[in-house]
Scaffold this active site. Structure first.
Site, short mmCIF file in Angstrom:
data_model
loop_
_atom_site.label_atom_id
_atom_site.label_comp_id
_atom_site.label_asym_id
_atom_site.label_seq_id
_atom_site.Cartn_x
_atom_site.Cartn_y
_atom_site.Cartn_z
N SER A 199 0.84 -1.19 0.00
CA SER A 199 0.00 0.00 0.00
C SER A 199 0.88 1.24 0.00
O SER A 199 1.94 1.27 0.64
CB SER A 199 -0.90 0.03 1.23
N TYR B 51 -1.50 -0.76 10.44
CA TYR B 51 -1.70 -1.13 9.02
C TYR B 51 -0.47 -0.73 8.19
O TYR B 51 0.05 -1.54 7.42
CB TYR B 51 -2.97 -0.49 8.48
#
Ligand code: NAP
Length: 248
Positions: free
Chosen positions: A141, A154
């Protein structure tokens, strides 16, 4: 339409979103695809049915990638169905956001177990069968690079994913197995809607920050995954690519 003929691919978390688009695009290039899911059987079946209706090959297999026994069973099923394995897309992932004070053991373990341990378990099982070289694509990501507030866990999982990509590229290179990370920016998926990343101030800001003026769609990521899966990228390994509409 034929970059992946005679190749077999496993795509984790392919019942919806980015994984579903990648599975569909790999199949459109000729790969036989294992469409993994954790709970959404209907979603995975719909992806398989669409691939088969378009003349491709696919099968849906349930497995929680964070459990060693299930990760092994997923790869065993792939070999049982198609006899070989050439491409692995570690896409299964979850994202939850919390400020430092809101981080709990559960928040940490849930995300690290699926996003990092799951990747390692599946890759460990899969590479035993990549006897003829292969391509592993880890879906990271942009968040690991931009590091926004409230994303410590995350972003940590995706930072780990990018580091692991480099390490495994070293370990697996001598076997002609390439390992690359593909890092999307915000992409409109079911998960992104549920996390309020799309129809929100966050989503609007992400679109405005892109020189291309919008957030991503799953197909924007799938076409790069096809490139990384195919021999078009044969001289690339250990790379961290960004498909984020220029937001990097
Ligand atoms: P999504 O719409 O929430 O879909 C997640 C997929 O992962 C589903 O197929 C889900 O299966 C599967 N999954 C979840 N836990 C699993 C487990 N334990 N074992 C196997 N499969 C599991 O997610 P997405 O937005 O497409 O995201 C896909 C990947 O892209 C993730 O790694 C995410 O971190 C990354 N990413 C997404 C964005 C974005 O903005 N969407 C941006 C950057 C990176 P079930 O449906 O069966 O539960």
């Amino acid at each position: 339409m034929n970059k992946l003929v005679n190749k077999v691919a496993v795509v984790t978390g392919a019942s919806k979103g980015i994984g579903a688009a990648i599975a569909t695009s790999l199949a459109a290039e000729g790969a036989a695809v294992v469409v993994n899911y954790a709970s959404s059987k209907a979603g995975a079946d719909a992806v398989v049915n669409a691939i088969v209706a378009a003349g491709g090959k696919a099968v849906a297999i349930k497995a929680d990638v964070s459990k060693a026994v299930e990760a092994q069973a997923l790869i065993d099923a792939a070999i049982e169905h198609y006899g070989r394995l050439d491409v692995l897309v570690n896409n299964a992932g979850i994202y939850e956001f919390a400020p430092l004070g809101g981080i709990t053991e559960e928040h940490y373990h849930k995300q690290f177990n699926i996003n990092v341990l799951g990747l390692l378990l599946i890759t460990q099982a899969a590479t035993k069968h990549m006897s003829d070289g292969g391509s592993i694509i880890n879906i990271g990501s942009l968040i690991a690079r931009r590091m926004p507030a409230n994303s410590a866990v995350y972003a940590g999982t995706k930072g780990a994913l990018n580091a692991i990509t480099g390490v495994l590229a070293q370990e697996l290179g001598p076997r002609n197995i390439r390992v690359n990370a593909l890092n999307p920016g915000v992409v409109e998926t079911e998960g992104a809607h549920a996390a309020d990343l799309v129809d929100s101030a966050f989503g609007a800001r992400a679109a405005a920050e892109s020189p291309l003026g919008r957030i991503g769609q799953p197909g924007d990521i799938a076409s790069v995954a096809v490139f990384l899966a195919s021999s078009d990228s044969y001289w690339m390994t250990g790379e961290q690519l960004y498909a984020s509409g220029g937001r990097r």
